[in-house]
Design an enzyme around this catalytic site. Structure first.
Site, PDB file in Angstrom:
ATOM      1  N   LYS A  47       0.853  -1.189   0.000  1.00  0.00           N
ATOM      2  CA  LYS A  47       0.000   0.000   0.000  1.00  0.00           C
ATOM      3  C   LYS A  47       0.883   1.230   0.000  1.00  0.00           C
ATOM      4  CE  LYS A  47       0.807   1.248   4.459  1.00  0.00           C
ATOM      5  NZ  LYS A  47       1.528   2.492   4.803  1.00  0.00           N
TER       6      LYS A  47
ATOM      7  N   ASP B  86      -0.915  -1.162  10.620  1.00  0.00           N
ATOM      8  CA  ASP B  86      -1.316  -1.384   9.231  1.00  0.00           C
ATOM      9  C   ASP B  86      -1.955  -2.756   9.011  1.00  0.00           C
ATOM     10  OD1 ASP B  86      -0.130   1.057   8.751  1.00  0.00           O
ATOM     11  OD2 ASP B  86       1.511   0.271   7.541  1.00  0.00           O
TER      12      ASP B  86
END
Length: 192
Positions: free
Chosen positions: A3, A136
Site C-alpha cells: 500500500k 497497518d
C-alpha cells in the site's frame, strides 16, 4: 499487496505504549509478496526474496521477530489452541519502504489460518487480532476481495473507513536503502 499512503498525519506518541496515532489514506498497489500457508504436522516458517523482487536487502531478523510468524502465534493465542501450519513468504515488497510489506504478510497469514482452521471467525475477529500486531495489519485483513480497498485508517489502525478507489497511476521509486519505521517515527518526534 503493498500500500501507499496518499496522505498521512502522525500524532505524538501515546503513553504507555509509545505508539503514534495516525490518520492516513491507504491505497493498494499491484506490488505483492507471495504467502503460502498449508496445514502441517508441525509448524514451520520460511522467508526469502522472490527472484523478481525490485530490491533485496539482508533478512537479518530472527523468524520469531517476523510479523507473519507473530501473526501465526497471535492467531493460535486468540483461538486458545494450536493451528499447526507451514508458512512460506516470498518477498517482493522492499523492507523499510513504508509500503506495509510485513503488515500485509501478517494479514495474509491471519486470513489463511482463518480459512484453514476457523472459518467461523469474522473479519471483525481478524481485525481484533491484527490491531495487536501493528497499525497497518488490520487494513490488510479486508476480506471484500483479493486486494484491500482504499481506506482512511485512523488511531492505531483500528478505525478503517473504506473509500472509493482513486484513478490514475503511481510511480514507485525504490532506493537502494530502507528506513525502519521506528527510526522514522523517532526522527519525527525529535523534529521541531
Amino acid at each position: 499487496h503493498a500500500k501507499i499512503n496518499l496522505a498521512l498525519a502522525v500524532g505524538p506518541p501515546q503513553s504507555p505504549s509509545g505508539y503514534h496515532p495516525i490518520c492516513s489514506w491507504f491505497a493498494p498497489l499491484d506490488l505483492f509478496d507471495d504467502v503460502t500457508v498449508t496445514p502441517a504436522p508441525q509448524s514451520s516458517f520460511s522467508l526469502d526474496w522472490a527472484p523478481d523482487a525490485p530490491r533485496t536487502s539482508p533478512i537479518d531478523w530472527p523468524a520469531e521477530k517476523d510479523l507473519a510468524r507473530r501473526a501465526h502465534l497471535a492467531f493460535e493465542a486468540a483461538l486458545g489452541r494450536p493451528c499447526t501450519a507451514s508458512i512460506s513468504v516470498s518477498k517482493r515488497i522492499p523492507v523499510g519502504g513504508g509500503l506495509g510489506g510485513a503488515s500485509t504478510n501478517a494479514a495474509a497469514v491471519l486470513r489463511a489460518l482463518r480459512e484453514l482452521f476457523a472459518p467461523h471467525l469474522t473479519e471483525h475477529d481478524l481485525v481484533a487480532i491484527a490491531t495487536k500486531l501493528g497499525s497497518d495489519v488490520a487494513y490488510f485483513c479486508d476480506t471484500a476481495g483479493p486486494v484491500p480497498r482504499h481506506a482512511i485508517v485512523e488511531g492505531l489502525g483500528e478505525r478503517i473507513e473504506h473509500t472509493e478507489a482513486v484513478g490514475g497511476a503511481a510511480l514507485l521509486v525504490v532506493p537502494p536503502f530502507g528506513c525502519a519505521t521506528r527510526d522514522v517515527y523517532q526522527a519525527f518526534d525529535s523534529a521541531p
